[in-house]
Motif scaffolding. Structure first.
Motif, PDB file in Angstrom:
ATOM      1  N   VAL A 149      23.441 -22.359 -63.046  1.00  8.78           N
ATOM      2  CA  VAL A 149      22.663 -22.514 -61.822  1.00  8.78           C
ATOM      3  C   VAL A 149      21.661 -21.372 -61.695  1.00  8.78           C
ATOM      4  N   THR A 150      20.507 -21.690 -61.110  1.00  4.40           N
ATOM      5  CA  THR A 150      19.490 -20.675 -60.816  1.00  4.40           C
ATOM      6  C   THR A 150      19.157 -20.725 -59.339  1.00  4.40           C
ATOM      7  N   LEU A 151      19.286 -19.594 -58.686  1.00  5.28           N
ATOM      8  CA  LEU A 151      18.955 -19.463 -57.276  1.00  5.28           C
ATOM      9  C   LEU A 151      17.718 -18.589 -57.154  1.00  5.28           C
ATOM     10  N   ARG A 152      16.875 -18.887 -56.157  1.00  8.62           N
ATOM     11  CA  ARG A 152      15.603 -18.192 -56.039  1.00  8.62           C
ATOM     12  C   ARG A 152      15.453 -17.489 -54.696  1.00  8.62           C
ATOM     13  N   CYS A 153      14.671 -16.405 -54.749  1.00  4.95           N
ATOM     14  CA  CYS A 153      14.480 -15.592 -53.558  1.00  4.95           C
ATOM     15  C   CYS A 153      13.042 -15.100 -53.532  1.00  4.95           C
ATOM     16  N   SER A 154      12.432 -15.159 -52.377  1.00  9.91           N
ATOM     17  CA  SER A 154      11.104 -14.607 -52.190  1.00  9.91           C
ATOM     18  C   SER A 154      11.228 -13.442 -51.215  1.00  9.91           C
ATOM     19  N   SER A 155      10.844 -12.265 -51.681  1.00 11.88           N
ATOM     20  CA  SER A 155      11.027 -11.056 -50.875  1.00 11.88           C
ATOM     21  C   SER A 155      10.053 -10.988 -49.712  1.00 11.88           C
ATOM     22  N   GLN A 156      10.395 -10.145 -48.755  1.00 12.06           N
ATOM     23  CA  GLN A 156       9.493  -9.874 -47.647  1.00 12.06           C
ATOM     24  C   GLN A 156       8.255  -9.164 -48.172  1.00 12.06           C
ATOM     25  N   SER A 157       7.120  -9.487 -47.601  1.00 20.82           N
ATOM     26  CA  SER A 157       5.858  -8.913 -48.047  1.00 20.82           C
ATOM     27  C   SER A 157       5.909  -7.387 -48.047  1.00 20.82           C
ATOM     28  N   GLY A 158       5.472  -6.801 -49.161  1.00 11.60           N
ATOM     29  CA  GLY A 158       5.427  -5.342 -49.266  1.00 11.60           C
ATOM     30  C   GLY A 158       6.685  -4.714 -49.811  1.00 11.60           C
ATOM     31  N   HIS A 159       7.745  -5.501 -49.979  1.00  6.94           N
ATOM     32  CA  HIS A 159       9.000  -4.955 -50.490  1.00  6.94           C
ATOM     33  C   HIS A 159       9.049  -5.042 -52.012  1.00  6.94           C
TER      34      HIS A 159
END
Lengths: 111, 115
Positions: B19-29
């Motif tokens: 399985v692959t899970l994805r995450c988009s970080s908060q801007s600037g982090h």
């Protein structure tokens, strides 16, 4: 190893002030103490963070004694929506951002 | 609210799958951490990535791996799924300084069920 100890559960009534104390007797000297709130099936939400003495923001206060071996989260005038699990966290040293979550304190606010 | 997003929200897999899970970080982090939270437990630290490199790891086997991309989005990969991998997987983004407890902002999580 850094470790935190909190009460497993607490009960309160709407409008009361709630204080949750956490002990952390092996905290790194330059690390913050951070508190998070978590509702079921949601990510933890940052509440407040401090290094020593007292910190206050729009939702809570954090009291840290000089020896930094404990901290107390104070929630003024709780409401039903404050029913959640509260975690205090300290760092596992300076490397890797490893946050050590304990079991947390399950706060139940009753009408 | 926090700006950290995760996908998918729910996922069902069978034992042995990947399985692959994805995450988009908060801007600037520039830092992302992954946690596993079993039902009724506190989150357990899996690993952290800083500037595309692993920057610390918890007590998880090598079949848990990750990637961080130049835009600071991230993936968590789990191979050879086991029933005990069923959990809420959380990612958290932060600006990395020196202290481990620089504020981390969490996404809503991905609920993984392994049958």
């Amino acid at each position: 190893l850094a470790k935190t100890t909190q009460p497993i559960s607490m009960d309160s009534y709407e409008g009361q002030e709630v204080n949750i104390t956490c002990s952390h007797n092996n905290i790194a000297t330059n690390d913050y103490i951070t508190w998070y709130q978590q509702f079921p099936s949601q990510g933890p939400r940052f509440i407040i963070q401090g290094y020593k003495t007292k910190v206050t923001n729009e939702v809570a206060s954090l009291f840290i004694p000089a020896d930094r071996k404990s901290s107390t989260l104070s929630l003024p005038r709780v409401s039903l929506s404050d029913t959640a699990v509260y975690y205090c966290l300290v760092g596992e040293g300076n490397q890797g951002g490893k946050l050590i979550f304990g079991q947390g304190t399950e706060l139940s606010v009753k009408p | 609210e926090t700006g950290v997003t995760q996908s998918p929200t729910h996922l069902i897999k069978t034992r042995g799958q990947q399985v692959t899970l994805r995450c988009s970080s908060q801007s600037g982090h520039n830092t992302v951490s992954w946690y596993q939270q079993a039902l009724g437990q506190g989150p357990q630290f899996i690993f952290q990535y800083y500037r595309e490199e692993e920057n610390g790891r918890g007590n998880f086997p090598p079949r848990f791996s990750g990637l961080q991309f130049p835009n600071y989005s991230s993936e968590l990969n789990v191979n050879a799924l086991e029933l005990d991998d069923s959990a809420l997987y959380l990612c958290a983004s932060s600006l990395f300084y020196e202290r481990a407890t620089d504020t981390q902002y969490f996404g809503p999580g991905t609920r993984l069920t392994v049958l």
